[in-house]
Motif scaffolding. Structure first.
Motif, PDB file in Angstrom:
ATOM      1  N   UNK A 221      -2.151   6.584   7.770  1.00 55.99           N
ATOM      2  CA  UNK A 221      -1.783   5.078   7.466  1.00 55.99           C
ATOM      3  C   UNK A 221      -1.285   5.466   6.042  1.00 55.99           C
ATOM      4  N   UNK A 222      -0.131   4.974   5.717  1.00 57.68           N
ATOM      5  CA  UNK A 222       0.587   5.191   4.638  1.00 57.68           C
ATOM      6  C   UNK A 222       0.821   3.970   3.754  1.00 57.68           C
ATOM      7  N   UNK A 223       0.920   4.173   2.331  1.00 55.38           N
ATOM      8  CA  UNK A 223       1.689   3.003   1.687  1.00 55.38           C
ATOM      9  C   UNK A 223       3.003   3.052   1.533  1.00 55.38           C
ATOM     10  N   UNK A 224       3.623   2.154   0.885  1.00 53.99           N
ATOM     11  CA  UNK A 224       5.187   2.143   0.945  1.00 53.99           C
ATOM     12  C   UNK A 224       5.828   3.439   0.370  1.00 53.99           C
ATOM     13  N   UNK A 225       5.059   4.005  -0.488  1.00 51.91           N
ATOM     14  CA  UNK A 225       5.693   5.181  -1.096  1.00 51.91           C
ATOM     15  C   UNK A 225       5.280   6.329  -0.484  1.00 51.91           C
ATOM     16  N   UNK A 226       4.725   6.360   0.542  1.00 55.27           N
ATOM     17  CA  UNK A 226       4.385   7.242   1.599  1.00 55.27           C
ATOM     18  C   UNK A 226       3.264   8.320   1.105  1.00 55.27           C
ATOM     19  N   UNK A 227       2.261   7.439   0.471  1.00 54.67           N
ATOM     20  CA  UNK A 227       1.136   8.074   0.219  1.00 54.67           C
ATOM     21  C   UNK A 227       0.052   7.775   1.254  1.00 54.67           C
ATOM     22  N   UNK A 253      -4.912  -1.106  -5.328  1.00 54.19           N
ATOM     23  CA  UNK A 253      -4.800  -1.050  -6.810  1.00 54.19           C
ATOM     24  C   UNK A 253      -5.048  -2.283  -7.290  1.00 54.19           C
ATOM     25  N   UNK A 254      -4.352  -3.382  -6.701  1.00 55.40           N
ATOM     26  CA  UNK A 254      -4.533  -4.664  -7.413  1.00 55.40           C
ATOM     27  C   UNK A 254      -5.462  -5.587  -6.654  1.00 55.40           C
ATOM     28  N   UNK A 255      -6.327  -4.978  -5.961  1.00 56.52           N
ATOM     29  CA  UNK A 255      -7.428  -5.854  -5.149  1.00 56.52           C
ATOM     30  C   UNK A 255      -6.938  -6.664  -4.076  1.00 56.52           C
ATOM     31  N   UNK A 256      -5.689  -6.757  -3.723  1.00 56.76           N
ATOM     32  CA  UNK A 256      -5.006  -7.488  -3.006  1.00 56.76           C
ATOM     33  C   UNK A 256      -5.190  -7.087  -1.253  1.00 56.76           C
ATOM     34  N   UNK A 257      -5.227  -7.643  -0.353  1.00 57.66           N
ATOM     35  CA  UNK A 257      -5.380  -7.324   1.028  1.00 57.66           C
ATOM     36  C   UNK A 257      -4.114  -6.681   1.438  1.00 57.66           C
ATOM     37  N   UNK A 258      -4.258  -5.675   2.215  1.00 52.75           N
ATOM     38  CA  UNK A 258      -2.854  -4.651   2.799  1.00 52.75           C
ATOM     39  C   UNK A 258      -2.716  -5.365   4.165  1.00 52.75           C
ATOM     40  N   UNK A 259      -1.353  -5.407   4.319  1.00 51.96           N
ATOM     41  CA  UNK A 259      -1.082  -5.783   6.020  1.00 51.96           C
ATOM     42  C   UNK A 259      -0.134  -4.667   6.338  1.00 51.96           C
ATOM     43  N   UNK A 260       0.069  -4.718   7.818  1.00 51.16           N
ATOM     44  CA  UNK A 260       0.695  -3.697   8.404  1.00 51.16           C
ATOM     45  C   UNK A 260       2.387  -4.086   8.280  1.00 51.16           C
ATOM     46  N   UNK A 271       2.664   2.233   8.356  1.00 54.55           N
ATOM     47  CA  UNK A 271       2.634   1.853   6.965  1.00 54.55           C
ATOM     48  C   UNK A 271       2.262   0.441   6.466  1.00 54.55           C
ATOM     49  N   UNK A 272       1.469   0.346   5.433  1.00 58.18           N
ATOM     50  CA  UNK A 272       0.777  -0.927   5.015  1.00 58.18           C
ATOM     51  C   UNK A 272       1.250  -1.212   3.505  1.00 58.18           C
ATOM     52  N   UNK A 273       1.026  -2.652   3.258  1.00 59.50           N
ATOM     53  CA  UNK A 273       1.576  -2.844   1.827  1.00 59.50           C
ATOM     54  C   UNK A 273       1.135  -4.477   1.734  1.00 59.50           C
TER      55      UNK A 273
END
Length: 378
Positions: A221-227, A253-260, A271-273
């Motif tokens: 599972x990655x973030x938008x930057x590929x991490x 990092x900002x405490x907000x929910x992530x979505x696919x 990829x989530x964000x």
């Protein structure tokens, strides 16, 4: 006209067949056998392809007084709808099997066979309307009732197919009126529930069915930057816009929910964000068609010096029961490009975008790429 009435075994197609007869057509009822192993009872098969459905269709045909046949399209259905569904999901897209069935079975395979046998048209129980412009060209329009309008799933029809299509229910104000008419005619299906779910996944468990067909392997599972944020047990278990079940284990990092945001089966990654990244400013697809005359021939748009169809105002609908949204559409470099006036969300590649001008279905495309309204952070 000589007409084949496609009879699914439901109330809509039964009434449509009866109305075609009353309109003076020579009608033959046909039920499409789409599975070699259909469920026998609706409790075990919630779609529209059971043996019980075939029997319901025959009883309605007997009451109407028309010949009735069952045509076996199971192999064609398996290749053109079921395997396409599997292939699309395996490629990370979200297909609409009802669109493919209308495109490749009901208004391609069925219509081709009907025409070859000397019939003039195919009648179905869809809630939509075929109208004629001033020059007599066929156009596809929404049905009279918004609640039952099914023009979206017919957006794949071509000009030639519209010339041979009849939708006797298009001007009917409500489904309740169709059920009342069915009861008055003595049809046993008058109060039969509408079909739902995907007909070839009888238990409604699409994820489990896909996992069995395609397989499931652990991936990142990655973030938008590929991490890398975590792992999953199968990319196909996720859908665009999904929030729950990510199991990353720590907040953003900002405490907000992530979505696919993306599902990438080729690399088995998800990829989530942030939620706002689901908003899209552009959709496009190379697989597009016009339902009747195109925008240039209809006078809706013009062609630029480079041969592209210049932008024109319209509305676009992404799902069968979604509200249409204002958009600007053009055709550039072989793509239908859709730019919604306001960002649109909850859209996945593989879905169908149907373009409307007023009540008219102008055309459609299979979404191949999307552009987020929120740029990827540097």
């Amino acid at each position: 006209m000589k007409v084949v009435a496609a009879m699914s075994g439901g109330v809509d197609s039964a009434v449509a067949a009866a109305r075609a007869v009353e309109a003076g057509h020579e009608v033959v009822g046909v039920h499409l056998a789409l599975s070699r192993m259909p469920g026998t009872l609706r409790t075990g098969a919630r779609g529209c392809c059971t043996i019980e459905d075939s029997m319901d269709a025959q009883r309605a045909a007997n009451i109407i007084g028309i010949p009735y046949y069952v045509w076996d399209f199971s192999e064609r259905f398996k290749l053109d709808v079921v395997e396409d569904f599997i292939d699309e999901y395996a490629a990370g897209r979200t297909p609409n099997p009802c669109m493919r069935c209308n495109e490749r079975i009901k208004f391609s395979a069925l219509l081709e066979k009907a025409l070859a046998l000397g019939f003039d048209a195919v009648a179905t129980g869809h809630y939509a309307d075929v109208r004629r412009d001033a020059d007599g060209n066929a156009e596809l329009h929404r049905a009279a009732t918004w609640a039952k309008d099914q023009s979206y799933v017919l957006g794949v029809l071509t000009a030639d197919q519209l010339e041979h299509s009849l939708f006797p229910l298009g001007s009917t104000p409500s489904k309740a009126e169709v059920r009342a008419e069915a009861a008055a005619r003595g049809f046993s299906v008058a109060n039969k529930p509408d079909s739902h779910d995907i007909c070839f996944i009888p238990d409604g468990n699409t994820r489990g069915w896909l996992a069995e067909k395609v397989g499931a392997e652990q991936g990142d599972i990655l973030d938008r930057s590929g991490k890398v944020l975590g792992t999953h047990q199968g990319a196909l278990a996720f859908t665009i816009g999904q929030r729950k079940g990510l199991s990353i284990g720590y907040p953003s990092d900002d405490g907000m929910p992530r979505f696919v945001l993306e599902v990438q089966p080729k690399t088995n990654t998800v990829v989530v964000g942030p939620k706002e990244a689901l908003d899209l400013s552009e959709l496009a697809g190379t697989k597009f068609s016009w339902a009747g005359l195109g925008p240039v021939e209809s006078g809706i748009s013009t062609v630029g010096e480079d041969g592209a169809i210049l932008p024109f105002e319209c509305e676009v609908q992404i799902r069968a029961h979604a509200d249409p949204v204002a958009a600007v559409v053009s055709v550039e470099d072989g793509e239908m490009v859709i730019r919604p006036v306001e960002p649109i969300n909850g859209v996945s590649p593989g879905q169908t975008a149907v373009v409307y001008v007023g009540t008219r279905v102008l055309g459609q495309c299979t979404i191949a790429r999307t552009v987020s309204a929120v740029p990827v952070p540097a």
